[in-house]
Scaffold this motif. Structure first.
Motif, PDB file in Angstrom:
ATOM      1  N   PHE A  78       0.832  -1.210   0.000  1.00  0.00           N
ATOM      2  CA  PHE A  78       0.000   0.000   0.000  1.00  0.00           C
ATOM      3  C   PHE A  78       0.861   1.252   0.000  1.00  0.00           C
ATOM      4  O   PHE A  78       0.497   2.254  -0.624  1.00  0.00           O
ATOM      5  CB  PHE A  78      -0.961   0.006   1.191  1.00  0.00           C
ATOM      6  CG  PHE A  78      -2.113  -0.944   1.069  1.00  0.00           C
ATOM      7  CD1 PHE A  78      -2.926  -0.963  -0.058  1.00  0.00           C
ATOM      8  CD2 PHE A  78      -2.401  -1.831   2.095  1.00  0.00           C
ATOM      9  CE1 PHE A  78      -3.997  -1.830  -0.169  1.00  0.00           C
ATOM     10  CE2 PHE A  78      -3.470  -2.710   2.011  1.00  0.00           C
ATOM     11  CZ  PHE A  78      -4.273  -2.720   0.878  1.00  0.00           C
ATOM     12  N   ALA A  79       1.991   1.225   0.667  1.00  0.00           N
ATOM     13  CA  ALA A  79       2.899   2.376   0.651  1.00  0.00           C
ATOM     14  C   ALA A  79       3.424   2.617  -0.756  1.00  0.00           C
ATOM     15  O   ALA A  79       3.500   3.760  -1.211  1.00  0.00           O
ATOM     16  CB  ALA A  79       4.060   2.147   1.619  1.00  0.00           C
ATOM     17  N   GLU A  80       3.776   1.564  -1.441  1.00  0.00           N
ATOM     18  CA  GLU A  80       4.348   1.677  -2.787  1.00  0.00           C
ATOM     19  C   GLU A  80       3.314   2.055  -3.845  1.00  0.00           C
ATOM     20  O   GLU A  80       3.599   2.854  -4.728  1.00  0.00           O
ATOM     21  CB  GLU A  80       4.999   0.345  -3.194  1.00  0.00           C
ATOM     22  CG  GLU A  80       6.298   0.065  -2.504  1.00  0.00           C
ATOM     23  CD  GLU A  80       7.399   1.027  -2.937  1.00  0.00           C
ATOM     24  OE1 GLU A  80       7.571   1.267  -4.144  1.00  0.00           O
ATOM     25  OE2 GLU A  80       8.083   1.555  -2.042  1.00  0.00           O
ATOM     26  N   ASP A 123      10.217   5.566   9.234  1.00  0.00           N
ATOM     27  CA  ASP A 123       9.557   4.459   8.539  1.00  0.00           C
ATOM     28  C   ASP A 123       8.744   5.035   7.382  1.00  0.00           C
ATOM     29  O   ASP A 123       7.617   5.489   7.560  1.00  0.00           O
ATOM     30  CB  ASP A 123       8.658   3.699   9.520  1.00  0.00           C
ATOM     31  CG  ASP A 123       7.984   2.493   8.890  1.00  0.00           C
ATOM     32  OD1 ASP A 123       7.953   2.369   7.647  1.00  0.00           O
ATOM     33  OD2 ASP A 123       7.471   1.664   9.660  1.00  0.00           O
ATOM     34  N   ARG A 124       9.338   5.024   6.198  1.00  0.00           N
ATOM     35  CA  ARG A 124       8.668   5.622   5.035  1.00  0.00           C
ATOM     36  C   ARG A 124       7.369   4.920   4.698  1.00  0.00           C
ATOM     37  O   ARG A 124       6.420   5.548   4.239  1.00  0.00           O
ATOM     38  CB  ARG A 124       9.596   5.616   3.818  1.00  0.00           C
ATOM     39  CG  ARG A 124      10.696   6.649   3.966  1.00  0.00           C
ATOM     40  CD  ARG A 124      11.416   6.968   2.681  1.00  0.00           C
ATOM     41  NE  ARG A 124      10.517   7.629   1.749  1.00  0.00           N
ATOM     42  CZ  ARG A 124      10.232   7.150   0.540  1.00  0.00           C
ATOM     43  NH1 ARG A 124      10.739   6.033   0.114  1.00  0.00           N
ATOM     44  NH2 ARG A 124       9.420   7.808  -0.264  1.00  0.00           N
ATOM     45  N   VAL A 166       1.629   5.174   3.803  1.00  0.00           N
ATOM     46  CA  VAL A 166       0.292   4.606   4.007  1.00  0.00           C
ATOM     47  C   VAL A 166      -0.592   5.634   4.708  1.00  0.00           C
ATOM     48  O   VAL A 166      -1.764   5.785   4.356  1.00  0.00           O
ATOM     49  CB  VAL A 166       0.355   3.281   4.796  1.00  0.00           C
ATOM     50  CG1 VAL A 166      -1.040   2.832   5.215  1.00  0.00           C
ATOM     51  CG2 VAL A 166       1.023   2.192   3.970  1.00  0.00           C
ATOM     52  N   LEU A 167      -0.038   6.340   5.678  1.00  0.00           N
ATOM     53  CA  LEU A 167      -0.804   7.383   6.361  1.00  0.00           C
ATOM     54  C   LEU A 167      -1.298   8.422   5.351  1.00  0.00           C
ATOM     55  O   LEU A 167      -2.468   8.824   5.392  1.00  0.00           O
ATOM     56  CB  LEU A 167       0.050   8.045   7.443  1.00  0.00           C
ATOM     57  CG  LEU A 167      -0.647   9.054   8.333  1.00  0.00           C
ATOM     58  CD1 LEU A 167      -1.739   8.402   9.157  1.00  0.00           C
ATOM     59  CD2 LEU A 167       0.373   9.723   9.251  1.00  0.00           C
ATOM     60  N   MET A 223       8.469  14.122   3.901  1.00  0.00           N
ATOM     61  CA  MET A 223       9.097  12.800   3.898  1.00  0.00           C
ATOM     62  C   MET A 223       8.560  11.936   2.759  1.00  0.00           C
ATOM     63  O   MET A 223       9.311  11.208   2.128  1.00  0.00           O
ATOM     64  CB  MET A 223       8.883  12.115   5.249  1.00  0.00           C
ATOM     65  CG  MET A 223       9.539  12.858   6.408  1.00  0.00           C
ATOM     66  SD  MET A 223      11.309  13.161   6.186  1.00  0.00           S
ATOM     67  CE  MET A 223      11.909  11.487   6.254  1.00  0.00           C
ATOM     68  N   ALA A 224       7.277  12.019   2.491  1.00  0.00           N
ATOM     69  CA  ALA A 224       6.688  11.230   1.407  1.00  0.00           C
ATOM     70  C   ALA A 224       7.231  11.658   0.051  1.00  0.00           C
ATOM     71  O   ALA A 224       7.317  10.850  -0.873  1.00  0.00           O
ATOM     72  CB  ALA A 224       5.163  11.337   1.435  1.00  0.00           C
ATOM     73  N   THR A 225       7.613  12.937  -0.064  1.00  0.00           N
ATOM     74  CA  THR A 225       8.176  13.422  -1.331  1.00  0.00           C
ATOM     75  C   THR A 225       9.705  13.420  -1.314  1.00  0.00           C
ATOM     76  O   THR A 225      10.322  14.048  -2.162  1.00  0.00           O
ATOM     77  CB  THR A 225       7.645  14.830  -1.670  1.00  0.00           C
ATOM     78  OG1 THR A 225       7.964  15.720  -0.602  1.00  0.00           O
ATOM     79  CG2 THR A 225       6.141  14.807  -1.913  1.00  0.00           C
ATOM     80  N   GLU A 226      10.270  12.713  -0.343  1.00  0.00           N
ATOM     81  CA  GLU A 226      11.708  12.435  -0.280  1.00  0.00           C
ATOM     82  C   GLU A 226      12.586  13.668  -0.144  1.00  0.00           C
ATOM     83  O   GLU A 226      13.655  13.766  -0.746  1.00  0.00           O
ATOM     84  CB  GLU A 226      12.136  11.577  -1.474  1.00  0.00           C
ATOM     85  CG  GLU A 226      11.402  10.262  -1.541  1.00  0.00           C
ATOM     86  CD  GLU A 226      11.808   9.376  -2.690  1.00  0.00           C
ATOM     87  OE1 GLU A 226      12.456   9.864  -3.643  1.00  0.00           O
ATOM     88  OE2 GLU A 226      11.481   8.185  -2.630  1.00  0.00           O
ATOM     89  N   PHE A 227      12.166  14.610   0.682  1.00  0.00           N
ATOM     90  CA  PHE A 227      12.973  15.809   0.928  1.00  0.00           C
ATOM     91  C   PHE A 227      14.404  15.488   1.343  1.00  0.00           C
ATOM     92  O   PHE A 227      15.339  16.068   0.808  1.00  0.00           O
ATOM     93  CB  PHE A 227      12.303  16.692   1.991  1.00  0.00           C
ATOM     94  CG  PHE A 227      11.574  17.874   1.438  1.00  0.00           C
ATOM     95  CD1 PHE A 227      11.964  19.157   1.762  1.00  0.00           C
ATOM     96  CD2 PHE A 227      10.497  17.709   0.584  1.00  0.00           C
ATOM     97  CE1 PHE A 227      11.290  20.258   1.265  1.00  0.00           C
ATOM     98  CE2 PHE A 227       9.814  18.799   0.076  1.00  0.00           C
ATOM     99  CZ  PHE A 227      10.217  20.077   0.418  1.00  0.00           C
TER     100      PHE A 227
END
Length: 188
Positions: free
Chosen positions: A22-24, A95-96, A101-102, A154-158
């Motif tokens: 789901f994260a991916e 934890d990416r 998922v969040l 974090m989700a956009t990989e800063f």
């Protein structure tokens, strides 16, 4: 001779596989068959344990929201609570999969059950901040808003893109130099 997994161990294995899938791929892009393959079980077994894909996603999201609230609830009340709440959250953002998922769960907020879970988590975070810190609604709003911005960052990989204009400055502004450097180092 290999040891057979217990039902609880197998369930945990499936939930870990589902969290990563789901994260991916998000909710829409993930199938129960993908989860089953990653977990090394059959797709009917996944469905038998969790029901629909939505029920599986909801279980994963409930665990993540629960882990966040549990980390916050472990902070003792007092003058250092705001800083400790922030550190508890930063500890989770490593934890990416959790973060991604969040984000997918919050974007699925138009779904009645998923939306209610997202709202409950945000409202409880807002209330916990006030209870533990003794600060008012404005400080609590800023804490929740900062947490959401950190999620997006974090989700956009800063941390992986600190060389891009403005990225490092915003990362340091939100997390402080030490934490920003730790996150950048952890992603290299």
């Amino acid at each position: 001779m290999s040891t057979r997994m217990t039902a609880d161990e197998r369930r945990e294995q499936i939930l870990a596989a589902a969290t990563h899938a789901f994260a991916e791929h998000g909710f829409a892009g993930t199938t129960t068959d993908q989860v089953a393959r990653v977990a090394g079980v059959s797709q009917p077994y996944v469905v038998r344990l969790f029901g629909t894909k939505k029920q599986l996603f909801q279980t994963v999201l409930e665990r993540i929201c629960g882990a966040i609230l549990e980390a916050f609830e472990a902070v003792p009340p007092g003058p250092d609570a705001a800083e400790q709440l922030g550190q508890a959250y930063v500890g989770l953002v490593h934890d990416r999969d959790l973060l991604r998922v969040l984000m997918h769960g919050f974007m699925a907020g138009s779904d009645p059950e998923l939306g209610a879970l997202a709202r409950r988590t945000l409202v409880r975070t807002f209330a916990l901040f006030q209870e533990l810190t003794g600060q008012g609604t404005e400080a609590a709003r800023n804490f929740v808003a900062a947490g959401m911005l950190i999620n997006v960052m974090m989700a956009t990989e800063f941390p992986q893109h600190g060389a891009e204009p403005g990225v490092e400055e915003l990362l340091v502004c939100m997390l402080g130099e030490k934490t920003a450097a730790e996150l950048a180092g952890a992603t290299r």
